[in-house]
Design an enzyme around this catalytic site. Structure first.
Site, PDB file in Angstrom:
ATOM      1  NE  ARG A 113     -71.373 -50.478   4.687  1.00  0.00           N
ATOM      2  CZ  ARG A 113     -70.951 -51.371   5.475  1.00  0.00           C
ATOM      3  NH1 ARG A 113     -70.372 -51.338   6.727  1.00  0.00           N
ATOM      4  NH2 ARG A 113     -71.664 -52.841   5.097  1.00  0.00           N
ATOM      5  CG  HIS A 254     -62.463 -30.574 -17.159  1.00  0.00           C
ATOM      6  ND1 HIS A 254     -63.562 -31.085 -17.867  1.00  0.00           N
ATOM      7  CD2 HIS A 254     -62.842 -29.608 -16.508  1.00  0.00           C
ATOM      8  CE1 HIS A 254     -64.717 -30.991 -17.152  1.00  0.00           C
ATOM      9  NE2 HIS A 254     -64.257 -29.957 -16.210  1.00  0.00           N
TER      10      HIS A 254
END
Ligand code: GLY
Length: 352
Positions: A113, A254
């Site tokens: 986490r 991109h």
């Protein structure tokens, strides 16, 4: 070297013009175990295998480019962290372009986490955009960056010496994000680039351009980390740009797709926000000066497909396509209700 502060879920600094090697050494000495993630050519040019040899630190050689930002690579990294019992006080470092730092941040965000991660961007686009701001993620079959987390790095090191390893094409692709930043917030970036006659001259101004672009990004992110609204101004040129990038099968960089998207957004701004056509021309000329594309060949893409991709973009709300446009340079605004006719007429204008 100077440092720019970012306030997000944690406060951290971007070290501009710092040397990456002592920066990495200090990370390696402050965590028991560090996983370095980098693509092959960075591993070779930075001698990264030698740096981790004989220590508990590890190196993962990532595939190049967008190919590394997928579930399979993330899973391989989670397995590596598990097999080597990486705990909450251990860390991840991503050294590479935006794909590497996005992936590294995502793996760090999801392991236990959230463990510490650090970014060493090696491309211009990575330094001024991807590595700063805490957007981390991977691509899935449904699209780019749809799985991810807002998770800030502990710090970022932008060492200008990596920019010498970039081809002119890659440097120019990064300049599209720099030009975007100039148009949304810092006109002095445009003054510098207007005064640079060649890509080589723009390269010489790298330190200034990176510092100014990061300062803009840091300020925007510090005021709207989770993209409630303000952060969307960083997406100027990206609504149309993302659709083009995806439709090109990622053959376009991109930044190249964003360059076309900037031109589209400027044209749309003329209709929706009263942006002047001479400013649009100026923007297109600036991009073109550095070899960036601003137009599309008629017939190369289907408008209906681009429209569908834009409607499915993260930035759309209830199927309404949202654009960031400009009233004047330095004053961005939201375009949320452009009609289908206006959008297709704008598309026609950027066709060659
Ligand atoms: N690349 C746009 C952002 O970080 O919000």
């Amino acid at each position: 070297m100077h440092k720019i502060a970012v306030q997000a879920e944690i406060d951290y600094e971007v070290h501009i013009g710092a040397a990456w090697r002592p920066y990495l050494d200090s990370i390696l000495s402050s965590h028991k175990k560090v996983l370095i993630i980098a693509p092959d050519f960075i591993v070779a040019s930075g001698n990264l295998a030698d740096i981790v040899k004989g220590s508990e630190h590890m190196l993962f050689v990532a595939p190049d480019g967008e190919a590394q930002k997928n579930y399979a690579t993330a899973e391989a990294l989670w397995n590596l962290l598990g097999e080597n019992e990486f705990g909450r006080t251990d860390a991840v470092v991503g050294i590479g372009g935006g794909a590497t730092t996005d992936l590294s941040g995502f793996v760090a965000a999801t392991w236990l986490r959230g463990i510490a991660w650090y970014a060493v961007p090696t491309t211009l686009a990575g330094m001024v955009d991807a590595a700063v701001g805490g957007k981390t993620g991977i691509n899935t079959g449904s699209g780019k960056n749809l799985v991810g987390s807002f998770y800030s790095p502990r710090s970022v090191c932008a060492d200008m010496s990596w920019l010498d390893t970039l081809s002119d094409r890659d440097f120019a692709a990064g300049l599209a994000e720099v030009i975007k930043t100039g148009y949304i917030r810092d006109l002095s970036i445009l003054t510098t680039l207007n005064g640079a006659d060649t890509l080589a001259a723009a390269r010489k101004a790298s330190l200034e351009l990176v510092a100014k672009s990061v300062a803009v990004k840091a300020s925007v992110v510090s005021n709207d980390f989770k993209e409630g609204k303000l952060r969307e101004i960083l997406n100027f040129g990206h609504t149309f740009g993302h659709a083009i990038e995806k439709r090109s099968g990622y053959a376009l960089r991109h930044g190249e797709a964003v360059s076309i998207g900037l031109h589209f957004a400027a044209m749309l701004s003329e209709v929706e926000l009263g942006f002047s056509s001479s400013e649009t021309e100026h923007l297109a000329k600036l991009l073109e000066k550095f070899g960036l594309p601003t137009v599309l060949i008629k017939g190369e893409y289907q408008w209906s497909e681009l429209l569908a991709l834009m409607a499915g973009d993260k930035k759309s709300r209830d199927g309404r396509i949202r654009f960031i446009g400009l009233r004047v340079p330095g004053e961005p605004d939201w375009i949320e209700a452009a009609s289908a006719d206006t959008l297709s007429a704008t598309y026609e204008k950027i066709l060659l």
